[in-house]
Design a protein around this motif. Structure first.
Motif, PDB file in Angstrom:
ATOM      1  N   UNK A 100       0.825  -1.204   0.000  1.00 48.69           N
ATOM      2  CA  UNK A 100       0.000   0.000   0.000  1.00 48.69           C
ATOM      3  C   UNK A 100       0.860   1.255   0.000  1.00 48.69           C
ATOM      4  N   UNK A 101       1.819   1.344   0.932  1.00 48.86           N
ATOM      5  CA  UNK A 101       2.670   2.532   1.032  1.00 48.86           C
ATOM      6  C   UNK A 101       3.514   2.710  -0.228  1.00 48.86           C
ATOM      7  N   UNK A 102       4.015   1.596  -0.754  1.00 55.06           N
ATOM      8  CA  UNK A 102       4.822   1.683  -1.972  1.00 55.06           C
ATOM      9  C   UNK A 102       3.999   2.224  -3.134  1.00 55.06           C
ATOM     10  N   UNK A 103       2.786   1.718  -3.292  1.00 53.24           N
ATOM     11  CA  UNK A 103       1.935   2.160  -4.407  1.00 53.24           C
ATOM     12  C   UNK A 103       1.645   3.655  -4.324  1.00 53.24           C
ATOM     13  N   UNK A 104       1.351   4.151  -3.127  1.00 52.16           N
ATOM     14  CA  UNK A 104       1.081   5.582  -2.951  1.00 52.16           C
ATOM     15  C   UNK A 104       2.328   6.405  -3.254  1.00 52.16           C
ATOM     16  N   UNK A 105       3.462   5.968  -2.728  1.00 45.53           N
ATOM     17  CA  UNK A 105       4.708   6.720  -2.929  1.00 45.53           C
ATOM     18  C   UNK A 105       5.096   6.762  -4.392  1.00 45.53           C
ATOM     19  N   UNK A 106       4.975   5.635  -5.091  1.00 48.21           N
ATOM     20  CA  UNK A 106       5.389   5.625  -6.495  1.00 48.21           C
ATOM     21  C   UNK A 106       4.482   6.515  -7.339  1.00 48.21           C
ATOM     22  N   UNK A 107       3.187   6.581  -7.002  1.00 46.51           N
ATOM     23  CA  UNK A 107       2.275   7.461  -7.747  1.00 46.51           C
ATOM     24  C   UNK A 107       2.652   8.931  -7.562  1.00 46.51           C
ATOM     25  N   UNK A 108       2.887   9.322  -6.309  1.00 44.55           N
ATOM     26  CA  UNK A 108       3.264  10.718  -6.040  1.00 44.55           C
ATOM     27  C   UNK A 108       4.614  11.030  -6.660  1.00 44.55           C
ATOM     28  N   UNK A 109       5.537  10.111  -6.534  1.00 42.88           N
ATOM     29  CA  UNK A 109       6.889  10.318  -7.067  1.00 42.88           C
ATOM     30  C   UNK A 109       6.865  10.512  -8.585  1.00 42.88           C
ATOM     31  N   UNK A 110       6.118   9.668  -9.287  1.00 45.43           N
ATOM     32  CA  UNK A 110       6.038   9.790 -10.749  1.00 45.43           C
ATOM     33  C   UNK A 110       5.437  11.138 -11.145  1.00 45.43           C
ATOM     34  N   UNK A 111       4.399  11.562 -10.432  1.00 46.15           N
ATOM     35  CA  UNK A 111       3.777  12.866 -10.679  1.00 46.15           C
ATOM     36  C   UNK A 111       4.806  13.989 -10.530  1.00 46.15           C
ATOM     37  N   UNK A 112       5.551  13.972  -9.435  1.00 46.55           N
ATOM     38  CA  UNK A 112       6.530  15.026  -9.166  1.00 46.55           C
ATOM     39  C   UNK A 112       7.712  14.950 -10.133  1.00 46.55           C
ATOM     40  N   UNK A 113       8.146  13.738 -10.460  1.00 42.93           N
ATOM     41  CA  UNK A 113       9.274  13.594 -11.387  1.00 42.93           C
ATOM     42  C   UNK A 113       8.892  14.075 -12.776  1.00 42.93           C
ATOM     43  N   UNK A 114       7.668  13.811 -13.193  1.00 45.08           N
ATOM     44  CA  UNK A 114       7.214  14.273 -14.518  1.00 45.08           C
ATOM     45  C   UNK A 114       7.214  15.799 -14.587  1.00 45.08           C
ATOM     46  N   UNK A 115       6.813  16.438 -13.489  1.00 50.24           N
ATOM     47  CA  UNK A 115       6.781  17.902 -13.436  1.00 50.24           C
ATOM     48  C   UNK A 115       8.145  18.501 -13.096  1.00 50.24           C
ATOM     49  N   UNK A 116       9.117  17.657 -12.830  1.00 50.80           N
ATOM     50  CA  UNK A 116      10.446  18.089 -12.400  1.00 50.80           C
ATOM     51  C   UNK A 116      10.360  18.943 -11.138  1.00 50.80           C
ATOM     52  N   UNK A 117       9.488  18.526 -10.238  1.00 51.67           N
ATOM     53  CA  UNK A 117       9.294  19.201  -8.964  1.00 51.67           C
ATOM     54  C   UNK A 117      10.382  18.758  -7.989  1.00 51.67           C
ATOM     55  N   UNK A 118      10.992  19.691  -7.289  1.00 53.42           N
ATOM     56  CA  UNK A 118      12.093  19.366  -6.385  1.00 53.42           C
ATOM     57  C   UNK A 118      11.669  18.440  -5.247  1.00 53.42           C
ATOM     58  N   UNK A 119      10.375  18.386  -4.959  1.00 52.52           N
ATOM     59  CA  UNK A 119       9.898  17.505  -3.885  1.00 52.52           C
ATOM     60  C   UNK A 119      10.036  16.030  -4.239  1.00 52.52           C
ATOM     61  N   UNK A 120      10.347  15.737  -5.496  1.00 53.07           N
ATOM     62  CA  UNK A 120      10.523  14.339  -5.907  1.00 53.07           C
ATOM     63  C   UNK A 120      11.669  13.681  -5.149  1.00 53.07           C
ATOM     64  N   UNK A 121      12.664  14.478  -4.734  1.00 51.75           N
ATOM     65  CA  UNK A 121      13.813  13.900  -4.044  1.00 51.75           C
ATOM     66  C   UNK A 121      13.412  13.329  -2.690  1.00 51.75           C
ATOM     67  N   UNK A 122      12.595  14.058  -1.938  1.00 49.40           N
ATOM     68  CA  UNK A 122      12.150  13.558  -0.633  1.00 49.40           C
ATOM     69  C   UNK A 122      11.306  12.302  -0.795  1.00 49.40           C
TER      70      UNK A 122
END
Length: 340
Positions: A100-122
């Motif tokens: 569950x936690x992995x699925x949520x994290x990967x969804x948020x991470x992909x969203x931020x990485x696509x936008x090149x948002x600096x929060x992707x690192x955290x």
């Protein structure tokens, strides 16, 4: 009068094709996420152009992986009970929350990485811990099952994690052949990928050898399992498909590739086959030979289960195409994605 009755009973395997598919897709997704973070967060040069595509594929593979577990339950709504009755002593309970936690994290991470948002690192750093847990949990799930010598080893979780990384690198290699525009790679990146794939494939072979040696030292039950893999009913799928076609041939192709992307792509496809065969052989052979060393008659599921398995693999391929389109429509894409 003494009457002896003999029953010839067939049993359905508790862990069938859908569980094998989950073990494959979850390990593959965890490996893809780790590679993505290497490029997007830690700026490893070979992975920098492939960070976002790897993240997208991590999301595209974990979704059908979760569905495979729900379908295997027969009554998918039962899965929700796992989230309301946490049992610290239950590996499956821990695994449910990890997934569950992995699925949520990967969804948020992909969203931020696509936008090149600096929060992707955290989010990426947080995801490393959970993805490592997921990659190893796929092995822990069967390693703690009692009465199965092939499963009861500390080597299995590490082997599943390493083979998941091999599968992730292999899928990226195949992507570079089939869709070079989506999977750009530099000469330095090719060299880095090449070296990492060789090291991980060699490590995978060493872990398999160590596991068989340990099994052989366990006594009669372990020796019976080793014989079953090397010269018995699983000889073709283990030695022929997993070891020869899925591991040794890709290793030779990588050593002889000399910059040929086609050769590396073929090696990647065969490695994916080898990792799937590894999951299949360990799960199926582990159930064929329990600790008492008796080979029962087992059925691996009906035709419907295999149809579900093929459909979920198709869903993973479809999501890999759909997710970038959705991201491009609902948020600002990366410059590289916009140029494609």
């Amino acid at each position: 009068m003494d009457v002896t009755m003999v029953y010839d009973v067939q049993h359905i395997m508790p862990f069938g094709p859908l569980v094998i598919l989950y073990l494959f897709l979850a390990g593959l997704s965890a490996g893809l996420f780790l590679l993505s973070v290497l490029g997007e967060v830690w700026k490893w040069e070979p992975m920098r152009p492939l960070g976002v595509p790897a993240g997208i594929m991590a999301l595209a593979t974990i979704i059908p992986g979760g569905f495979s577990l729900l379908l295997d339950l027969g009554q998918p709504l039962r899965a929700f009970h796992l989230f309301f009755t946490f049992q610290p002593s239950s590996v499956m309970s821990w695994g449910s929350y990890i997934l569950l936690f992995y699925s949520v994290i990967v969804m948020v991470y992909v969203w931020l990485a696509w936008r090149d948002d600096s929060r992707k690192e955290a989010w990426g750093k947080a995801g490393v811990v959970v993805s490592l847990a997921l990659g190893m949990y796929t092995g822990v799930l069967i390693a703690v099952a009692p009465g199965h010598p092939l499963w009861n080893s500390a080597v299995i979780p590490v082997l599943f994690l390493v083979s998941g990384l091999v599968a992730a690198l292999s899928l990226l290699n195949v992507g570079q052949i089939l869709a070079p525009g989506r999977f750009p790679v530099t000469p330095a990146g090719e060299a880095g990928f090449h070296s990492l794939k060789l090291v991980l494939t060699g490590l995978e072979l060493l872990l398999i050898a160590a596991h068989l040696i340990i099994l052989g030292l366990l006594g009669a039950a372990g020796s019976e399992v080793v014989a079953h893999l090397l010269s018995g009913g699983r000889q073709f799928s283990f030695l022929g498909v997993q070891i020869a076609l899925g591991t040794l041939v890709p290793l030779v192709l990588l050593l002889l590739a000399r910059g040929s992307q086609l050769t590396v792509g073929v090696a990647g496809f065969l490695s994916l086959l080898g990792v799937m065969a590894l999951r299949y052989n360990i799960v199926v052979a582990g159930q064929e030979l329990p600790v008492q060393g008796v080979l029962p008659q087992l059925l691996e599921g009906d035709r419907t289960v295999w149809i579900y398995t093929v459909m979920l693999l198709g869903l993973a391929l479809l999501l890999n195409q759909i997710i970038p389109v959705l991201l491009a429509r609902i948020c600002r894409p990366l410059p590289a994605a916009a140029d494609q």
